[in-house]
Design a protein around this motif. Structure first.
Motif, PDB file in Angstrom:
ATOM      1  N   ASN A   1      -4.709   3.029  -3.894  1.00  0.00           N
ATOM      2  CA  ASN A   1      -4.572   1.748  -4.576  1.00  0.00           C
ATOM      3  C   ASN A   1      -4.011   1.936  -5.980  1.00  0.00           C
ATOM      4  N   PRO A   2      -3.212   0.994  -6.453  1.00  0.00           N
ATOM      5  CA  PRO A   2      -2.593   1.122  -7.788  1.00  0.00           C
ATOM      6  C   PRO A   2      -3.614   1.238  -8.907  1.00  0.00           C
ATOM      7  N   GLU A   3      -4.837   0.726  -8.700  1.00  0.00           N
ATOM      8  CA  GLU A   3      -5.844   0.795  -9.760  1.00  0.00           C
ATOM      9  C   GLU A   3      -6.261   2.227 -10.090  1.00  0.00           C
ATOM     10  N   ALA A   4      -6.065   3.153  -9.158  1.00  0.00           N
ATOM     11  CA  ALA A   4      -6.436   4.550  -9.381  1.00  0.00           C
ATOM     12  C   ALA A   4      -5.262   5.398  -9.852  1.00  0.00           C
TER      13      ALA A   4
ATOM     14  N   SER B   1       0.844  -1.190   0.000  1.00  0.00           N
ATOM     15  CA  SER B   1       0.000   0.000   0.000  1.00  0.00           C
ATOM     16  C   SER B   1       0.881   1.243   0.000  1.00  0.00           C
ATOM     17  N   LEU B   2       0.396   2.299  -0.658  1.00  0.00           N
ATOM     18  CA  LEU B   2       1.111   3.571  -0.698  1.00  0.00           C
ATOM     19  C   LEU B   2       0.666   4.501   0.428  1.00  0.00           C
ATOM     20  N   LEU B   3      -0.180   4.015   1.330  1.00  0.00           N
ATOM     21  CA  LEU B   3      -0.777   4.886   2.329  1.00  0.00           C
ATOM     22  C   LEU B   3       0.263   5.509   3.248  1.00  0.00           C
ATOM     23  N   LEU B   4       1.132   4.687   3.848  1.00  0.00           N
ATOM     24  CA  LEU B   4       2.124   5.221   4.783  1.00  0.00           C
ATOM     25  C   LEU B   4       3.124   6.125   4.067  1.00  0.00           C
TER      26      LEU B   4
ATOM     27  N   SER C   1     -12.779   0.261  -5.246  1.00  0.00           N
ATOM     28  CA  SER C   1     -12.897   1.344  -4.277  1.00  0.00           C
ATOM     29  C   SER C   1     -11.533   1.682  -3.692  1.00  0.00           C
ATOM     30  N   PRO C   2     -11.127   2.950  -3.741  1.00  0.00           N
ATOM     31  CA  PRO C   2      -9.834   3.332  -3.165  1.00  0.00           C
ATOM     32  C   PRO C   2      -9.829   3.305  -1.641  1.00  0.00           C
ATOM     33  N   PHE C   3     -11.008   3.211  -1.009  1.00  0.00           N
ATOM     34  CA  PHE C   3     -11.093   3.263   0.446  1.00  0.00           C
ATOM     35  C   PHE C   3     -11.157   1.877   1.077  1.00  0.00           C
ATOM     36  N   ALA C   4     -11.160   0.816   0.239  1.00  0.00           N
ATOM     37  CA  ALA C   4     -11.295  -0.534   0.792  1.00  0.00           C
ATOM     38  C   ALA C   4     -10.119  -0.885   1.689  1.00  0.00           C
ATOM     39  N   ASP C   5      -8.902  -0.542   1.236  1.00  0.00           N
ATOM     40  CA  ASP C   5      -7.706  -0.884   2.014  1.00  0.00           C
ATOM     41  C   ASP C   5      -7.658  -0.090   3.321  1.00  0.00           C
ATOM     42  N   ILE C   6      -8.069   1.190   3.271  1.00  0.00           N
ATOM     43  CA  ILE C   6      -8.043   2.021   4.478  1.00  0.00           C
ATOM     44  C   ILE C   6      -9.022   1.500   5.511  1.00  0.00           C
TER      45      ILE C   6
ATOM     46  N   ALA D   1       5.734   1.850  -8.328  1.00  0.00           N
ATOM     47  CA  ALA D   1       6.505   0.892  -9.122  1.00  0.00           C
ATOM     48  C   ALA D   1       6.870  -0.335  -8.292  1.00  0.00           C
ATOM     49  N   TYR D   2       7.119  -0.114  -7.006  1.00  0.00           N
ATOM     50  CA  TYR D   2       7.479  -1.219  -6.110  1.00  0.00           C
ATOM     51  C   TYR D   2       6.305  -2.179  -5.949  1.00  0.00           C
ATOM     52  N   THR D   3       5.094  -1.637  -5.833  1.00  0.00           N
ATOM     53  CA  THR D   3       3.919  -2.500  -5.697  1.00  0.00           C
ATOM     54  C   THR D   3       3.603  -3.234  -6.986  1.00  0.00           C
ATOM     55  N   GLN D   4       4.064  -2.728  -8.108  1.00  0.00           N
ATOM     56  CA  GLN D   4       3.819  -3.374  -9.390  1.00  0.00           C
ATOM     57  C   GLN D   4       4.829  -4.463  -9.709  1.00  0.00           C
TER      58      GLN D   4
END
Length: 541
Positions: free
Chosen positions: A484-487, A20-23, A365-370, A294-297
């Motif tokens: 999320n990477p999808e967005a 996740s890119l959140l942190l 949904s971009p909020f699912a992970d949060i 790029a790291y998550t991909q």
């Protein structure tokens, strides 16, 4: 050392927190918000203190903070499992907060260093020679880009073939050694340039600003400053000074903040500075967001370091283009040409969003992970599992929608050429755009150097940094809302729009400065331009 840390911190945060890119976005948000609020105060501190004191203090604070962060991260990597079991993982979250806080202090100190060295020292060393100033700006930027090649490559290889903990230790040790070397180099430069010891608080001076402003306009501000001093000395009694001292000290930072932004708005290069600031509202740079994406991909630290090295090479080409274009077409026209070149390259990034292999899916949904992390029973930190190992593998099949590829997918459904189309176009556009980006950045940098007086260099450049980070802050907020990477594809489209708006602002500045001669590209005669150019437009040479 600073470039090593800049590259590694985003990778460390993604490695610690999971896919996740959140942190990473929270870290960028804190850094941007701090410079936004404190940029003017940092610049004012640079103006009010001696050059050597500012350079040495900011250097020590910056490197010491990075060393401390590296030690804390080593402890987290070493004892992450134990920390995760204490207080339901909140102790580990506290460690994350501590790392982000100390890293933020390091960034503030780095901002002070950049202002005093790249915006003040270099102008004093260059004297009144604009060509020498342009060459020195380009040389400093080339050195900066070379470190962008070497530092990420070194850290990336260590993290790939060693471990993140070894990478933290290497960065801490390097910063300790480089701090001593940089301290000695600063002292030698200061000793060899006696004019650095002279720092006038008055507006009238014999530096580049006098080439751009009439003598009459120089005298009026100087007289105004003297009148203010006289009023302060004769208008207050000692008792009134004591009574007002506490209130004045409390209000002083707010007054400095206000005065700095007002002075910035009144600068003749205001639109040019705003144009540069709008370029920070983008995810199409090799910052922690792009690195984390790029790291998550599926790209490893080694691959990312090579990509950053390639971007640094194109950045060096941008500095070469800047010096060549400036001699051929003038300073302001160089910025205009650079902006067109950058936008042309970013079209590749727009195309990559719609190509096969792009992870863009607005139905996710971009909020699912949060919500899963904050409102369910899962603790904030993510326990290392086999899934991250699969995600961060360096194999080419994992490049296809790395964060969403099913574990039981058929290998025949993932041919190698398909995922490389979108990824290749994205990074090709980002890397190629660095030529125009750095040429444009150098243009605006020299415009600020030539048109800001010595007594205001710190605070004006501090506000410029605040403006840059304000737009940077908005782009981190944008990523936090859609981590999320999808967005990411949608973020690319928004980024290109803001870059285009920034260059439109610069075009308006260039149009006001040059008028009908904007598209007349010729090499002006330096002597004639110095004698006959109107005030405020001599920077076109």
């Amino acid at each position: 050392g600073d470039r090593m840390w800049h590259f590694a911190v985003s990778v460390f945060l993604v490695e610690l927190y999971g896919n996740s890119l959140l942190l990473t976005a929270v870290y960028g948000l804190v850094v941007a918000g701090s410079v936004l609020l404190l940029g003017a105060l940092i610049g004012d501190w640079v103006d009010k203190n001696s050059r050597l004191k500012v350079a040495q203090t900011s250097l020590i604070v910056q490197n010491s903070s990075v060393i401390l962060c590296g030690i804390i991260l080593m402890i987290i990597f070493l004892f992450k499992t134990q920390l995760l079991t204490l207080y339901h993982g909140w102790l580990l979250t506290l460690c994350y907060i501590l790392v982000i806080t100390i890293a933020n202090i390091a960034n503030l100190a780095s901002t002070a260093t950049a202002i005093t060295i790249q915006r003040d020292w270099i102008v004093v060393v260059a004297g009144e020679d604009r060509s020498k100033l342009a060459d020195m700006n380009a040389t400093i930027r080339r050195i900066d880009q070379l470190t962008n090649i070497l530092a990420p490559m070194a850290v990336g290889q260590i993290m790939t073939f060693g471990s993140p903990m070894i990478g933290c230790g290497f960065i801490s040790g390097w910063n300790l050694m480089s701090m001593c070397v940089e301290y000695l180099l600063l002292w030698k430069v200061y000793q060899k340039t006696p004019t650095l010891a002279l720092k006038s608080a008055k507006i009238e001076e014999s530096e580049l600003k006098q080439l751009n402003v009439k003598k009459e306009s120089d005298m009026k501000p100087a007289e105004g400053v003297q009148l203010i001093i006289e009023k302060d000395v004769t208008g207050f009694e000692p008792q009134q000074e004591k009574e007002a001292s506490c209130t004045a000290r409390i209000a002083e930072p707010f007054i400095t903040f206000r005065d700095g932004w007002v002075a910035y708005y009144n600068q003749p290069v205001f639109l040019a500075g705003m144009g540069l600031a709008f370029l920070y509202m983008t995810v199409l740079g090799f910052d922690c967001i792009t690195t984390g994406y790029a790291y998550t991909q599926g790209l490893s630290g080694s691959v990312l370091s090579l990509l950053m090295g390639a971007s640094a090479v194109t950045g060096i080409l941008g500095t070469v283009a800047f010096t060549w274009l400036r001699r051929r077409c003038g300073l302001i026209r160089t910025g205009l040409i650079s902006g067109v070149a950058q936008l042309a390259c970013l079209i590749l990034c727009v195309i990559s969003v719609f190509m096969p292999g792009s992870p863009m899916d607005l139905t996710v949904s971009p909020f699912a992970d949060i919500s899963a992390r904050l409102f369910e029973n899962e603790p904030l930190p993510t326990i290392a599992s086999p899934e991250p190992d699969m995600i961060f593998a360096t194999g080419i099949p994992n490049l296809l929608n790395g964060s969403t590829t099913p574990a039981n997918s058929d290998p025949e459904m993932s041919p190698e050429p398909v995922p490389l189309i979108s990824v290749s176009l994205l990074f090709a556009g980002v890397i190629a755009a660095r030529v125009g980006l750095w040429s444009f950045d150098l243009t605006v940098t020299q415009l600020l150097q030539e048109n800001v007086v010595e007594s205001e260099r710190g605070i004006i450049n501090g506000v410029q940094n605040s403006m840059n980070y304000l737009l940077d802050l908005l782009h981190f907020i944008m990523v936090i809302l859609a981590p999320n990477p999808e967005a990411f594809g949608l973020l690319v489209l928004i980024s290109v729009s803001f870059v285009a708006m920034g260059h439109i602002m610069y075009f308006r500045f260039a149009q006001k400065s040059l008028g009908k001669q904007l598209f007349v590209c010729h090499t002006p005669d330096p002597k004639a331009a110095r004698d006959s150019s109107p005030p405020g437009n001599t920077s076109t040479v």
